[in-house]
Design a protein around this motif. Structure first.
Motif, PDB file in Angstrom:
ATOM      1  N   GLY A  98     -21.488  16.549 -10.707  1.00  0.00           N
ATOM      2  CA  GLY A  98     -20.583  16.630 -11.848  1.00  0.00           C
ATOM      3  C   GLY A  98     -19.968  15.290 -12.156  1.00  0.00           C
ATOM      4  N   LYS A  99     -18.936  15.312 -12.974  1.00  0.00           N
ATOM      5  CA  LYS A  99     -18.240  14.085 -13.309  1.00  0.00           C
ATOM      6  C   LYS A  99     -17.706  13.456 -12.042  1.00  0.00           C
ATOM      7  CE  LYS A  99     -14.468  12.239 -16.115  1.00  0.00           C
ATOM      8  NZ  LYS A  99     -13.365  12.582 -17.039  1.00  0.00           N
ATOM      9  N   SER A 100     -18.056  12.219 -11.826  1.00  0.00           N
ATOM     10  CA  SER A 100     -17.757  11.588 -10.544  1.00  0.00           C
ATOM     11  C   SER A 100     -16.334  11.076 -10.480  1.00  0.00           C
ATOM     12  CB  SER A 100     -18.726  10.424 -10.302  1.00  0.00           C
ATOM     13  OG  SER A 100     -18.403   9.756  -9.111  1.00  0.00           O
ATOM     14  N   ALA A 101     -15.757  11.181  -9.280  1.00  0.00           N
ATOM     15  CA  ALA A 101     -14.471  10.556  -8.992  1.00  0.00           C
ATOM     16  C   ALA A 101     -14.727   9.508  -7.925  1.00  0.00           C
ATOM     17  CB  ALA A 101     -13.460  11.582  -8.505  1.00  0.00           C
ATOM     18  N   VAL A 102     -15.670   8.608  -8.222  1.00  0.00           N
ATOM     19  CA  VAL A 102     -16.111   7.611  -7.247  1.00  0.00           C
ATOM     20  C   VAL A 102     -14.964   6.699  -6.868  1.00  0.00           C
ATOM     21  CG1 VAL A 102     -17.687   5.682  -6.890  1.00  0.00           C
ATOM     22  CG2 VAL A 102     -18.467   7.711  -8.099  1.00  0.00           C
ATOM     23  N   ALA A 103     -14.911   6.354  -5.582  1.00  0.00           N
ATOM     24  CA  ALA A 103     -13.839   5.502  -5.079  1.00  0.00           C
ATOM     25  C   ALA A 103     -14.114   4.054  -5.445  1.00  0.00           C
ATOM     26  CB  ALA A 103     -13.719   5.660  -3.572  1.00  0.00           C
ATOM     27  N   THR A 104     -13.401   3.552  -6.429  1.00  0.00           N
ATOM     28  CA  THR A 104     -13.583   2.171  -6.856  1.00  0.00           C
ATOM     29  C   THR A 104     -12.262   1.422  -6.988  1.00  0.00           C
ATOM     30  OG1 THR A 104     -13.528   2.867  -9.178  1.00  0.00           O
ATOM     31  CG2 THR A 104     -15.695   2.706  -8.133  1.00  0.00           C
ATOM     32  N   GLY A 105     -11.141   2.123  -6.933  1.00  0.00           N
ATOM     33  CA  GLY A 105      -9.855   1.487  -7.137  1.00  0.00           C
ATOM     34  C   GLY A 105      -9.335   0.814  -5.877  1.00  0.00           C
ATOM     35  N   PRO A 106      -8.260   0.054  -6.016  1.00  0.00           N
ATOM     36  CA  PRO A 106      -7.645  -0.565  -4.836  1.00  0.00           C
ATOM     37  C   PRO A 106      -6.981   0.473  -3.951  1.00  0.00           C
ATOM     38  CG  PRO A 106      -6.257  -0.882  -6.762  1.00  0.00           C
ATOM     39  CD  PRO A 106      -7.536  -0.250  -7.248  1.00  0.00           C
ATOM     40  N   ALA A 107      -6.658   0.076  -2.740  1.00  0.00           N
ATOM     41  CA  ALA A 107      -6.032   0.997  -1.792  1.00  0.00           C
ATOM     42  C   ALA A 107      -4.714   1.535  -2.338  1.00  0.00           C
ATOM     43  CB  ALA A 107      -5.786   0.288  -0.467  1.00  0.00           C
ATOM     44  N   LEU A 108      -4.465   2.820  -2.083  1.00  0.00           N
ATOM     45  CA  LEU A 108      -3.189   3.417  -2.436  1.00  0.00           C
ATOM     46  C   LEU A 108      -2.171   3.017  -1.377  1.00  0.00           C
ATOM     47  CD1 LEU A 108      -4.447   7.020  -3.263  1.00  0.00           C
ATOM     48  CD2 LEU A 108      -4.042   5.156  -4.884  1.00  0.00           C
ATOM     49  N   THR A 109      -1.038   2.533  -1.801  1.00  0.00           N
ATOM     50  CA  THR A 109      -0.016   2.122  -0.848  1.00  0.00           C
ATOM     51  C   THR A 109       1.346   2.680  -1.240  1.00  0.00           C
ATOM     52  OG1 THR A 109       0.485   0.052  -2.016  1.00  0.00           O
ATOM     53  CG2 THR A 109      -1.234  -0.023  -0.324  1.00  0.00           C
ATOM     54  N   THR A 110       2.249   2.705  -0.288  1.00  0.00           N
ATOM     55  CA  THR A 110       3.591   3.219  -0.521  1.00  0.00           C
ATOM     56  C   THR A 110       4.550   2.563   0.456  1.00  0.00           C
ATOM     57  OG1 THR A 110       4.877   5.262  -0.772  1.00  0.00           O
ATOM     58  CG2 THR A 110       3.415   5.123   1.124  1.00  0.00           C
ATOM     59  N   GLN A 111       5.826   2.709   0.189  1.00  0.00           N
ATOM     60  CA  GLN A 111       6.838   2.302   1.155  1.00  0.00           C
ATOM     61  C   GLN A 111       7.053   3.443   2.129  1.00  0.00           C
ATOM     62  OE1 GLN A 111      10.329   0.417  -0.435  1.00  0.00           O
ATOM     63  NE2 GLN A 111      11.614   1.080   1.279  1.00  0.00           N
ATOM     64  N   VAL A 112       7.028   3.153   3.410  1.00  0.00           N
ATOM     65  CA  VAL A 112       7.149   4.181   4.436  1.00  0.00           C
ATOM     66  C   VAL A 112       8.593   4.650   4.533  1.00  0.00           C
ATOM     67  CG1 VAL A 112       6.878   4.687   6.890  1.00  0.00           C
ATOM     68  CG2 VAL A 112       5.199   3.251   5.710  1.00  0.00           C
ATOM     69  N   GLY A 113       8.792   5.963   4.458  1.00  0.00           N
ATOM     70  CA  GLY A 113      10.139   6.520   4.544  1.00  0.00           C
ATOM     71  C   GLY A 113      10.727   6.421   5.941  1.00  0.00           C
ATOM     72  N   ALA A 114      12.055   6.407   5.998  1.00  0.00           N
ATOM     73  CA  ALA A 114      12.756   6.319   7.276  1.00  0.00           C
ATOM     74  C   ALA A 114      12.735   7.669   7.987  1.00  0.00           C
ATOM     75  CB  ALA A 114      14.201   5.865   7.059  1.00  0.00           C
ATOM     76  N   VAL A 115      12.646   7.612   9.321  1.00  0.00           N
ATOM     77  CA  VAL A 115      12.519   8.814  10.145  1.00  0.00           C
ATOM     78  C   VAL A 115      13.859   9.201  10.748  1.00  0.00           C
ATOM     79  CG1 VAL A 115      11.572   9.659  12.334  1.00  0.00           C
ATOM     80  CG2 VAL A 115      10.080   8.519  10.688  1.00  0.00           C
ATOM     81  N   ASP A 116      14.128  10.498  10.754  1.00  0.00           N
ATOM     82  CA  ASP A 116      15.276  11.054  11.459  1.00  0.00           C
ATOM     83  C   ASP A 116      14.726  11.955  12.555  1.00  0.00           C
ATOM     84  OD1 ASP A 116      17.524  12.288  12.416  1.00  0.00           O
ATOM     85  OD2 ASP A 116      18.163  13.139  10.487  1.00  0.00           O
ATOM     86  N   ALA A 117      14.695  11.452  13.772  1.00  0.00           N
ATOM     87  CA  ALA A 117      14.079  12.178  14.877  1.00  0.00           C
ATOM     88  C   ALA A 117      14.828  13.456  15.223  1.00  0.00           C
ATOM     89  CB  ALA A 117      13.989  11.267  16.101  1.00  0.00           C
ATOM     90  N   LYS A 118      16.107  13.529  14.911  1.00  0.00           N
ATOM     91  CA  LYS A 118      16.910  14.691  15.271  1.00  0.00           C
ATOM     92  C   LYS A 118      17.099  15.675  14.107  1.00  0.00           C
ATOM     93  CE  LYS A 118      19.536  12.183  18.824  1.00  0.00           C
ATOM     94  NZ  LYS A 118      20.888  11.778  19.291  1.00  0.00           N
ATOM     95  N   GLY A 119      16.685  15.283  12.921  1.00  0.00           N
ATOM     96  CA  GLY A 119      16.972  16.106  11.760  1.00  0.00           C
ATOM     97  C   GLY A 119      15.936  17.165  11.445  1.00  0.00           C
TER      98      GLY A 119
END
Length: 358
Positions: A98-119
């Protein structure tokens, strides 16, 4: 549904895209959790593109419950199977024609969220209360669970002995699964024809409604089942607690668990060591929320379940690199997989959408 109090609002951040450097080496065998999934995805891509075959150990496709680690439930037993489409026959359409969703774009990136180990326990308790108060329709014989989502991902592509990190564009994914889990349909760009492909077999997937209603709703009993069955099939390089966390996440995504089971799954997740709360995460369509997450220390990746900050409704999930590993080409902040659930409903026929006549 009763809305829960909102979480503290963190500093806003935006998703970004950046081209990561190419790599010229293979990852060690077993670095990624599900090798058979990667092999299958690479085969699909090779058939579509007719280029030099890539080394499957490098492929990191987006997660796909029917073309990845199929979670199967034989009658009368809660069993997790780690093989791609084990017991499930894929036919119809023309595969990846079918219609292709070929991987050609740059890497997807994000800012990593802060962790609350006790929450995490407190947040999961609130999420479980919301889930228990959310009534979903029962699924009867002859009916199908319909789930629409948006998905995207990042992986390594190798062609002509050159490796680059690429992403697949955000695209639609729609699934239909019968109540007994033996009959279904998948439509997804790049994986199926425009008409889709059938998902059928004698062994029902565990996300099927009939299988879900048989699971215990006592969190301790449910977690014992999950550990026991995931232990039997997990990749030895995947830590036991991580495998259990991923198994619960699979039951929360492309399925329609009854309210009591959803609440029990969240309470069971709270008992898994290493589960944390994350102050900010973004699903595939850009919706910000809070997350429940767990890091796999063997590959530096964190699996995040994302919830609306105010209503605590489940939005989607993603896998994010949070620790740079010496033998990995992925930088911290790389989004390896991201999804957003846009609709869940019960319909009367395959390829029928909500609001459409039977």
């Amino acid at each position: 549904m009763n809305a829960s109090p909102s979480q503290p609002h963190p500093a806003e951040w935006t998703e970004s895209q950046g081209l990561l450097p190419s790599v010229e080496r293979d990852l060690p065998a077993g670095r990624h959790q599900f090798h058979k999934e990667q092999m299958m995805a690479q085969i699909h891509e090779d058939l579509r593109t007719d280029r030099t075959p890539a080394r499957p150990a490098l492929a990191r496709p987006r997660r796909n419950p029917f073309l990845r680690r199929a979670i199967l439930l034989p009658a009368g037993a809660f069993a997790l199977a780690g093989a791609v489409v084990a017991g499930v026959a894929l036919s119809g359409g023309n595969g990846g024609g079918g219609k292709s969703a070929v991987a050609t774009g740059p890497a997807l990136t994000t800012q990593v969220g802060a962790v609350d180990a006790k929450g995490a326990p407190q947040l999961l308790d609130r999420i479980s209360l919301v889930a228990a108060d959310t009534s979903g329709p029962a699924v009867h014989d002859g009916q199908f669970v319909y789930i629409a989502s948006k998905v995207a991902g990042t992986h390594v592509r190798t062609a002509d002995d050159k490796s680059t990190i690429v992403s697949r564009e955000l695209h639609d994914r729609r699934t239909w699964m019968s109540a007994d889990g033996k009959d279904g349909w998948l439509i997804e760009a790049g994986e199926t024809s425009e008409d889709g492909m059938t998902l059928a077999g004698n062994t029902p997937v565990s996300g099927a409604y009939d299988a879900l209603v048989r699971l215990p709703t006592d969190p301790d009993a449910l977690l014992r089942h999950i550990y026991r069955e995931s232990d039997a099939v997990r990749d030895p390089e995947v830590p036991r607690d991580q495998a259990a966390f991923v198994a619960i996440g699979d039951l929360l995504t492309e399925s329609y668990p009854p309210a009591a089971l959803s609440a029990a799954l969240y309470k069971a997740a709270a008992k898994i060591p290493g589960v944390v709360a994350v102050d900010d995460a973004v699903d595939a369509v850009g919706r910000h929320g809070v997350a429940i997450a767990r890091q796999n220390d063997t590959d530096g990746e964190r699996t995040e379940w994302i919830f609306d900050r105010k209503t605590l409704k489940f939005l989607g999930e993603r896998n994010v690199v949070v620790e740079k590993m010496a033998d990995s080409p992925f930088k911290v902040g790389t989004v390896l997989f991201t999804s957003a659930i846009t609709q869940r409903a019960v319909v009367d026929a395959i390829k029928q959408v909500p609001g459409q006549a039977g």
